[in-house]
Design an enzyme around this catalytic site. Structure first.
Site, PDB file in Angstrom:
ATOM      1  N   GLN A  29       0.820  -1.215   0.000  1.00  0.00           N
ATOM      2  CA  GLN A  29       0.000   0.000   0.000  1.00  0.00           C
ATOM      3  C   GLN A  29       0.854   1.265   0.000  1.00  0.00           C
ATOM      4  OE1 GLN A  29      -3.428   0.462  -0.153  1.00  0.00           O
ATOM      5  NE2 GLN A  29      -3.548  -1.711  -0.598  1.00  0.00           N
ATOM      6  N   ALA A  86       3.187  -4.051  13.515  1.00  0.00           N
ATOM      7  CA  ALA A  86       4.288  -3.125  13.869  1.00  0.00           C
ATOM      8  C   ALA A  86       3.754  -1.762  14.296  1.00  0.00           C
ATOM      9  CB  ALA A  86       5.229  -2.957  12.670  1.00  0.00           C
ATOM     10  N   HIS A 109      -6.120   0.540   7.244  1.00  0.00           N
ATOM     11  CA  HIS A 109      -6.904  -0.570   7.801  1.00  0.00           C
ATOM     12  C   HIS A 109      -7.128  -0.223   9.268  1.00  0.00           C
ATOM     13  CE1 HIS A 109      -8.363  -4.525   8.758  1.00  0.00           C
ATOM     14  NE2 HIS A 109      -7.233  -4.990   9.259  1.00  0.00           N
TER      15      HIS A 109
HETATM   16  N1  LIG Z   1      -1.599  -5.431   1.190  1.00  0.00           N
HETATM   17  C1  LIG Z   1      -2.659  -4.739   0.810  1.00  0.00           C
HETATM   18  O1  LIG Z   1      -2.931  -4.603  -0.370  1.00  0.00           O
HETATM   19  C2  LIG Z   1      -3.587  -4.100   1.794  1.00  0.00           C
HETATM   20  C3  LIG Z   1      -3.093  -3.637   2.990  1.00  0.00           C
HETATM   21  N2  LIG Z   1      -3.871  -2.860   3.788  1.00  0.00           N
HETATM   22  C4  LIG Z   1      -3.329  -2.336   5.023  1.00  0.00           C
HETATM   23  O2  LIG Z   1      -2.241  -1.455   4.691  1.00  0.00           O
HETATM   24  C5  LIG Z   1      -1.268  -1.479   5.748  1.00  0.00           C
HETATM   25  C6  LIG Z   1       0.088  -1.837   5.164  1.00  0.00           C
HETATM   26  O3  LIG Z   1       0.031  -3.165   4.692  1.00  0.00           O
HETATM   27  P1  LIG Z   1       0.940  -3.663   3.449  1.00  0.00           P
HETATM   28  O4  LIG Z   1       1.059  -2.561   2.444  1.00  0.00           O
HETATM   29  O5  LIG Z   1       0.390  -4.987   3.056  1.00  0.00           O
HETATM   30  O6  LIG Z   1       2.347  -3.841   4.179  1.00  0.00           O
HETATM   31  P2  LIG Z   1       3.683  -4.485   3.568  1.00  0.00           P
HETATM   32  O7  LIG Z   1       4.058  -5.618   4.442  1.00  0.00           O
HETATM   33  O8  LIG Z   1       3.563  -4.699   2.103  1.00  0.00           O
HETATM   34  O9  LIG Z   1       4.747  -3.286   3.763  1.00  0.00           O
HETATM   35  C7  LIG Z   1       5.063  -2.799   5.024  1.00  0.00           C
HETATM   36  C8  LIG Z   1       6.033  -1.645   4.886  1.00  0.00           C
HETATM   37  O10 LIG Z   1       6.264  -1.089   6.181  1.00  0.00           O
HETATM   38  C9  LIG Z   1       7.658  -1.114   6.458  1.00  0.00           C
HETATM   39  N3  LIG Z   1       7.852  -1.285   7.873  1.00  0.00           N
HETATM   40  C10 LIG Z   1       7.990  -2.430   8.589  1.00  0.00           C
HETATM   41  N4  LIG Z   1       8.120  -2.142   9.897  1.00  0.00           N
HETATM   42  C11 LIG Z   1       8.064  -0.783   9.997  1.00  0.00           C
HETATM   43  C12 LIG Z   1       8.171   0.119  11.080  1.00  0.00           C
HETATM   44  N5  LIG Z   1       8.332  -0.308  12.335  1.00  0.00           N
HETATM   45  N6  LIG Z   1       8.094   1.440  10.817  1.00  0.00           N
HETATM   46  C13 LIG Z   1       7.905   1.899   9.554  1.00  0.00           C
HETATM   47  N7  LIG Z   1       7.821   1.082   8.483  1.00  0.00           N
HETATM   48  C14 LIG Z   1       7.886  -0.243   8.707  1.00  0.00           C
HETATM   49  C15 LIG Z   1       8.203  -2.244   5.621  1.00  0.00           C
HETATM   50  O11 LIG Z   1       9.596  -2.060   5.418  1.00  0.00           O
HETATM   51  P3  LIG Z   1      10.614  -3.304   5.180  1.00  0.00           P
HETATM   52  O12 LIG Z   1      10.716  -3.454   3.696  1.00  0.00           O
HETATM   53  O13 LIG Z   1      11.893  -2.855   5.783  1.00  0.00           O
HETATM   54  O14 LIG Z   1      10.007  -4.502   5.873  1.00  0.00           O
HETATM   55  C16 LIG Z   1       7.397  -2.048   4.338  1.00  0.00           C
HETATM   56  O15 LIG Z   1       7.916  -1.000   3.588  1.00  0.00           O
HETATM   57  C17 LIG Z   1      -1.791  -2.482   6.777  1.00  0.00           C
HETATM   58  O16 LIG Z   1      -2.524  -1.750   7.731  1.00  0.00           O
HETATM   59  C18 LIG Z   1      -2.725  -3.375   5.961  1.00  0.00           C
HETATM   60  O17 LIG Z   1      -3.735  -4.005   6.717  1.00  0.00           O
HETATM   61  C19 LIG Z   1      -5.141  -2.494   3.448  1.00  0.00           C
HETATM   62  C20 LIG Z   1      -5.681  -2.930   2.262  1.00  0.00           C
HETATM   63  C21 LIG Z   1      -4.974  -3.852   1.388  1.00  0.00           C
HETATM   64 MG   LIG Z   2      -6.980  -7.179   5.315  1.00  0.00          MG
END
Ligand SMILES: NC(=O)C1=CN([C@@H]2O[C@H](COP(=O)(O)OP(=O)(O)OC[C@H]3O[C@@H](n4cnc5c(N)ncnc54)[C@H](OP(=O)(O)O)[C@@H]3O)[C@@H](O)[C@H]2O)C=CC1
Ligand SMILES: [Mg+2]
Ligand SMILES: CC[C@](O)(C(C)=O)C(=O)O
Ligand SMILES: [Mg+2]
Length: 337
Positions: A29, A86, A109
């Protein structure tokens, strides 16, 4: 019950263009929101921990990356797109100390707000813009001049303008091109969890694996079982996606339709429906959230074990071999960041 739906004409992009937005996280996202907001003329900064493997990707794509704390300090609107597990520590350590009256904290979310894991102070707006699709599709649709529908919700309206700001943000990522549906954090969280557990991910994966097992255990070739239980599912779901179950039934043979109508509810029977209700109850009561938070804090022992078991299921090996023979199978959307 009708829902409120907002389109481009209902949203003022200028509201978000006048703010600095911190996108915390640059995964599925995060990359989609950040790149699309930037292309919509919004001032965006990315917040990622030092050493995050997402940093080079964001920088290569021309975005400025700082720590989550610095991004939160600089921004007026802080969009939290780190993994749900996280977010609580991220909020406590990096975001809360940098919140001030007039700022807004946004989510993709509602998990952490719904279950009280994050409690923002009363002086900030708390809202959600949650695209109803994976991030890579969100970005691709925006780039094609279209959009993925999204949900918008306001948990806390300190400024009196939180909905308008959320709609402006949704416009910036293409959401109001398709339509932004008004909901609440509770409704979004509970339905999202139910959908992914009972139907979309948990239910569908178990259905496919179990069908494959029944055919192969009965002596049929794994390759043939794969086509029948997994590969063709996309063709069927595409028809449902285009025109509902009615279009799928219109398109399949009468023989298939009779089998569907006469046998489907023997598979998804009242026991399965009762189990779905139980799963919904665990979501509503917070039992699932407590279990998942505890699992994560314990280092994810079950998650890791079940992931490995899933990866070792014979359907994966068969699928890998067969997909290699199918030149028309597109590169998966999860590989296009
Ligand atoms: N996947 C989806 O399509 C959907 C997701 N969502 C929601 O969106 C949100 C994000 O999910 P999603 O995009 O799947 O996540 P991802 O797992 O794809 O990405 C997470 C990102 O956050 C980074 N990260 C990890 N830990 C931390 C931290 N402590 N501080 C800052 N950044 C951090 C990661 O970096 P690194 O590369 O270093 O791990 C990565 O860039 C969630 O709330 C999810 O429920 C909602 C709708 C659909
Ligand atoms: Mg979900
Ligand atoms: C269906 C899974 C999902 O809810 C999504 C892509 O919407 C998720 O949390 O990833
Ligand atoms: Mg979802």
């Amino acid at each position: 019950m009708s829902v409120e739906v907002y389109y481009d004409d209902d949203a003022d992009l200028g509201l978000i263009q006048a703010k600095k937005v911190a996108v915390i996280g640059y995964g599925s996202q995060g990359h989609a929101h950040a790149l699309s907001l930037r292309d919509s003329g919004v001032d965006v900064v990315i917040g990622l921990p030092e050493g995050s493997k997402s940093r080079p990707k964001a920088e290569e794509q021309g975005l400025r990356v700082v720590t989550p704390a610095q991004a939160a300090a600089e921004a007026d609107v802080i969009m939290v797109l780190a993994p749900d597990t996280a977010q609580r520590a991220l909020y406590t350590e990096s975001i809360a100390p940098n919140l001030a009256p007039g700022k807004a904290i946004f989510f993709g979310h509602g998990f952490n707000i719904r279950y009280g894991l994050i409690k923002p102070p009363a002086e900030v707006d708390v809202a959600m813009v949650a695209p109803k699709g994976p991030g890579h599709l969100v970005r691709r649709q925006y780039s094609d001049g279209k959009g993925v529908p999204c949900l918008v919700a306001v948990e806390q309206d300190a400024s009196g303008n939180a909905l308008a700001l959320a709609l402006a943000y949704a416009k910036g990522i293409g959401g109001t091109r398709a339509g932004a549906i008004r909901t609440t954090f509770t409704e979004e969280t509970e339905t999202d969890l139910f959908g992914e557990q009972a139907v979309l991910c948990g239910g569908a994966a178990a259905l496919v694996q179990t069908g494959f097992e029944v055919l192969t255990e009965a002596g049929y070739a794994p390759e043939v079982a794969y086509f029948e239980c997994l590969h063709e599912l996309k063709l069927i779901v595409d028809l449902m996606y285009e025109g509902g179950i009615a279009k799928m039934r219109y398109s399949i043979s009468d023989t298939a339709e009779y089998g569907d109508l006469s046998r489907g509810h023997r598979i998804i029977d009242s026991r399965v429906k009762d189990e779905m209700r139980k799963i919904l109850g665990e979501i509503q009561s917070g039992e699932f959230a407590r279990e998942w938070v505890a699992e994560d804090e314990a280092g994810r022992p079950n998650f890791t074990k079940w992931q490995a078991e899933g990866a070792a299921h014979p359907i994966e090996e068969t699928g890998k071999k067969l997909r290699g023979m199918m030149s028309w199978v597109d590169r998966p959307i999860t590989e296009t960041a």
